[in-house]
Design a protein around this motif. Structure first.
Motif, PDB file in Angstrom:
ATOM      1  N   PHE A 170     -13.375  -7.757   0.687  1.00  0.00           N
ATOM      2  CA  PHE A 170     -13.167  -7.617   2.122  1.00  0.00           C
ATOM      3  C   PHE A 170     -12.323  -6.372   2.373  1.00  0.00           C
ATOM      4  O   PHE A 170     -11.183  -6.278   1.894  1.00  0.00           O
ATOM      5  CB  PHE A 170     -12.454  -8.849   2.701  1.00  0.00           C
ATOM      6  N   VAL A 171     -12.879  -5.408   3.093  1.00  0.00           N
ATOM      7  CA  VAL A 171     -12.211  -4.122   3.319  1.00  0.00           C
ATOM      8  C   VAL A 171     -11.271  -4.214   4.516  1.00  0.00           C
ATOM      9  O   VAL A 171     -11.664  -4.650   5.602  1.00  0.00           O
ATOM     10  CB  VAL A 171     -13.256  -2.999   3.526  1.00  0.00           C
ATOM     11  N   LEU A 172     -10.034  -3.794   4.305  1.00  0.00           N
ATOM     12  CA  LEU A 172      -9.044  -3.703   5.376  1.00  0.00           C
ATOM     13  C   LEU A 172      -8.988  -2.298   5.962  1.00  0.00           C
ATOM     14  O   LEU A 172      -8.833  -2.113   7.163  1.00  0.00           O
ATOM     15  CB  LEU A 172      -7.655  -4.088   4.853  1.00  0.00           C
ATOM     16  N   ASP A 173      -9.097  -1.271   5.093  1.00  0.00           N
ATOM     17  CA  ASP A 173      -9.003   0.122   5.516  1.00  0.00           C
ATOM     18  C   ASP A 173      -9.818   0.980   4.552  1.00  0.00           C
ATOM     19  O   ASP A 173      -9.827   0.711   3.351  1.00  0.00           O
ATOM     20  CB  ASP A 173      -7.532   0.574   5.515  1.00  0.00           C
ATOM     21  N   GLY A 174     -10.486   2.003   5.071  1.00  0.00           N
ATOM     22  CA  GLY A 174     -11.270   2.893   4.216  1.00  0.00           C
ATOM     23  C   GLY A 174     -12.734   2.507   4.183  1.00  0.00           C
ATOM     24  O   GLY A 174     -13.273   1.954   5.149  1.00  0.00           O
ATOM     25  N   LYS A 175     -13.378   2.808   3.067  1.00  0.00           N
ATOM     26  CA  LYS A 175     -14.804   2.511   2.891  1.00  0.00           C
ATOM     27  C   LYS A 175     -15.046   2.163   1.440  1.00  0.00           C
ATOM     28  O   LYS A 175     -14.622   2.885   0.531  1.00  0.00           O
ATOM     29  CB  LYS A 175     -15.652   3.718   3.262  1.00  0.00           C
ATOM     30  N   LEU A 176     -15.737   1.047   1.213  1.00  0.00           N
ATOM     31  CA  LEU A 176     -16.093   0.626  -0.142  1.00  0.00           C
ATOM     32  C   LEU A 176     -17.605   0.600  -0.261  1.00  0.00           C
ATOM     33  O   LEU A 176     -18.298   0.018   0.581  1.00  0.00           O
ATOM     34  CB  LEU A 176     -15.525  -0.765  -0.445  1.00  0.00           C
ATOM     35  N   LEU A 177     -18.104   1.246  -1.292  1.00  0.00           N
ATOM     36  CA  LEU A 177     -19.527   1.194  -1.627  1.00  0.00           C
ATOM     37  C   LEU A 177     -19.655   0.349  -2.875  1.00  0.00           C
ATOM     38  O   LEU A 177     -18.924   0.559  -3.840  1.00  0.00           O
ATOM     39  CB  LEU A 177     -20.070   2.599  -1.883  1.00  0.00           C
ATOM     40  N   VAL A 212      -8.383   0.151   1.069  1.00  0.00           N
ATOM     41  CA  VAL A 212      -7.572  -1.040   0.857  1.00  0.00           C
ATOM     42  C   VAL A 212      -8.468  -2.242   1.085  1.00  0.00           C
ATOM     43  O   VAL A 212      -9.155  -2.329   2.112  1.00  0.00           O
ATOM     44  CB  VAL A 212      -6.375  -1.073   1.831  1.00  0.00           C
ATOM     45  N   MET A 213      -8.473  -3.152   0.101  1.00  0.00           N
ATOM     46  CA  MET A 213      -9.353  -4.321   0.210  1.00  0.00           C
ATOM     47  C   MET A 213      -8.684  -5.553  -0.371  1.00  0.00           C
ATOM     48  O   MET A 213      -7.736  -5.458  -1.155  1.00  0.00           O
ATOM     49  CB  MET A 213     -10.665  -4.062  -0.523  1.00  0.00           C
ATOM     50  N   LEU A 214      -9.196  -6.691   0.037  1.00  0.00           N
ATOM     51  CA  LEU A 214      -8.820  -7.963  -0.558  1.00  0.00           C
ATOM     52  C   LEU A 214     -10.009  -8.470  -1.347  1.00  0.00           C
ATOM     53  O   LEU A 214     -11.164  -8.253  -0.966  1.00  0.00           O
ATOM     54  CB  LEU A 214      -8.447  -8.983   0.527  1.00  0.00           C
ATOM     55  N   MET A 215      -9.728  -9.135  -2.454  1.00  0.00           N
ATOM     56  CA  MET A 215     -10.766  -9.759  -3.264  1.00  0.00           C
ATOM     57  C   MET A 215     -10.384 -11.215  -3.474  1.00  0.00           C
ATOM     58  O   MET A 215      -9.206 -11.523  -3.653  1.00  0.00           O
ATOM     59  CB  MET A 215     -10.907  -9.050  -4.605  1.00  0.00           C
ATOM     60  N   VAL A 216     -11.386 -12.079  -3.434  1.00  0.00           N
ATOM     61  CA  VAL A 216     -11.179 -13.491  -3.728  1.00  0.00           C
ATOM     62  C   VAL A 216     -12.107 -13.831  -4.877  1.00  0.00           C
ATOM     63  O   VAL A 216     -13.315 -13.544  -4.826  1.00  0.00           O
ATOM     64  CB  VAL A 216     -11.481 -14.378  -2.507  1.00  0.00           C
ATOM     65  N   GLU A 217     -11.536 -14.418  -5.919  1.00  0.00           N
ATOM     66  CA  GLU A 217     -12.307 -14.745  -7.120  1.00  0.00           C
ATOM     67  C   GLU A 217     -11.583 -15.832  -7.893  1.00  0.00           C
ATOM     68  O   GLU A 217     -10.434 -16.156  -7.568  1.00  0.00           O
ATOM     69  CB  GLU A 217     -12.507 -13.490  -7.978  1.00  0.00           C
ATOM     70  N   VAL A 245       0.845  -1.203   0.000  1.00  0.00           N
ATOM     71  CA  VAL A 245       0.000   0.000   0.000  1.00  0.00           C
ATOM     72  C   VAL A 245       0.879   1.251   0.000  1.00  0.00           C
ATOM     73  O   VAL A 245       0.628   2.195  -0.757  1.00  0.00           O
ATOM     74  CB  VAL A 245      -0.967  -0.010   1.199  1.00  0.00           C
ATOM     75  N   ALA A 246       1.922   1.254   0.813  1.00  0.00           N
ATOM     76  CA  ALA A 246       2.817   2.417   0.886  1.00  0.00           C
ATOM     77  C   ALA A 246       3.529   2.677  -0.436  1.00  0.00           C
ATOM     78  O   ALA A 246       3.763   3.832  -0.799  1.00  0.00           O
ATOM     79  CB  ALA A 246       3.847   2.215   2.005  1.00  0.00           C
ATOM     80  N   GLU A 247       3.857   1.620  -1.166  1.00  0.00           N
ATOM     81  CA  GLU A 247       4.566   1.765  -2.445  1.00  0.00           C
ATOM     82  C   GLU A 247       3.635   2.112  -3.609  1.00  0.00           C
ATOM     83  O   GLU A 247       4.095   2.535  -4.663  1.00  0.00           O
ATOM     84  CB  GLU A 247       5.307   0.463  -2.770  1.00  0.00           C
ATOM     85  N   ARG A 260      -6.632 -11.090  -4.397  1.00  0.00           N
ATOM     86  CA  ARG A 260      -6.109  -9.855  -4.981  1.00  0.00           C
ATOM     87  C   ARG A 260      -6.165  -8.729  -3.966  1.00  0.00           C
ATOM     88  O   ARG A 260      -7.070  -8.664  -3.137  1.00  0.00           O
ATOM     89  CB  ARG A 260      -6.913  -9.473  -6.221  1.00  0.00           C
ATOM     90  N   LEU A 261      -5.199  -7.825  -4.077  1.00  0.00           N
ATOM     91  CA  LEU A 261      -5.176  -6.610  -3.283  1.00  0.00           C
ATOM     92  C   LEU A 261      -5.700  -5.479  -4.146  1.00  0.00           C
ATOM     93  O   LEU A 261      -5.264  -5.305  -5.285  1.00  0.00           O
ATOM     94  CB  LEU A 261      -3.740  -6.294  -2.840  1.00  0.00           C
ATOM     95  N   GLY A 262      -6.619  -4.707  -3.603  1.00  0.00           N
ATOM     96  CA  GLY A 262      -7.085  -3.496  -4.265  1.00  0.00           C
ATOM     97  C   GLY A 262      -6.775  -2.288  -3.397  1.00  0.00           C
ATOM     98  O   GLY A 262      -7.055  -2.300  -2.199  1.00  0.00           O
ATOM     99  N   VAL A 263      -6.157  -1.271  -3.987  1.00  0.00           N
ATOM    100  CA  VAL A 263      -5.968   0.026  -3.338  1.00  0.00           C
ATOM    101  C   VAL A 263      -6.663   0.999  -4.260  1.00  0.00           C
ATOM    102  O   VAL A 263      -6.210   1.235  -5.388  1.00  0.00           O
ATOM    103  CB  VAL A 263      -4.471   0.378  -3.164  1.00  0.00           C
TER     104      VAL A 263
END
Length: 123
Positions: free
Chosen positions: A69-76, A109-114, A27-29, A48-51
């Protein structure tokens, strides 16, 4: 002709089994507004990682469910009849064939599984 989107999507598998995955470092990079990186493969699925920040386009996946799956922030996640709001440590599965549009009003920041065969931009 495939429609082009301004997303930074990496479908290559970045980490093999037994390799440590450091999400805060990734995320920092990250310097992109909508970033998606396949982290690892688990059987026939990928994680997958989504930023992300801003709006993705309306789309659906005809043959694949998708888990967010949200790790940080808010996803609509807009559906045709409602919006699902996800805050940290919350997730939801979107069924195959359902039109949806993910949006992040702030950096999220979120994770996705697919499945590994899914086309992230939709079918």
């Amino acid at each position: 002709m495939e429609k082009q989107f301004d997303y930074n999507t990496h479908l290559d598998i970045k980490f093999g089994h037994f390799e440590r995955i450091d999400i805060p470092q990734m995320v920092a990079e990250n310097k992109h507004q909508w970033f998606n990186q396949t982290l690892t493969q688990v059987n026939d699925s990928v994680v997958r990682l989504g930023v992300v920040e801003g709006e993705y386009h309306w789309h659906k996946h005809d043959n694949d469910d998708e888990f967010f799956f949200v790790l940080d922030g808010k996803l609509l996640i807009d559906l045709e009849d409602k919006t699902i709001e996800l805050n940290p440590n919350q997730g939801v599965t979107i069924s195959k064939g359902v039109m949806h549009r993910p949006r992040a009003p702030k950096k999220t920041v979120m994770l996705m599984v697919e499945t590994s065969a899914i086309q992230p931009t939709g079918d």
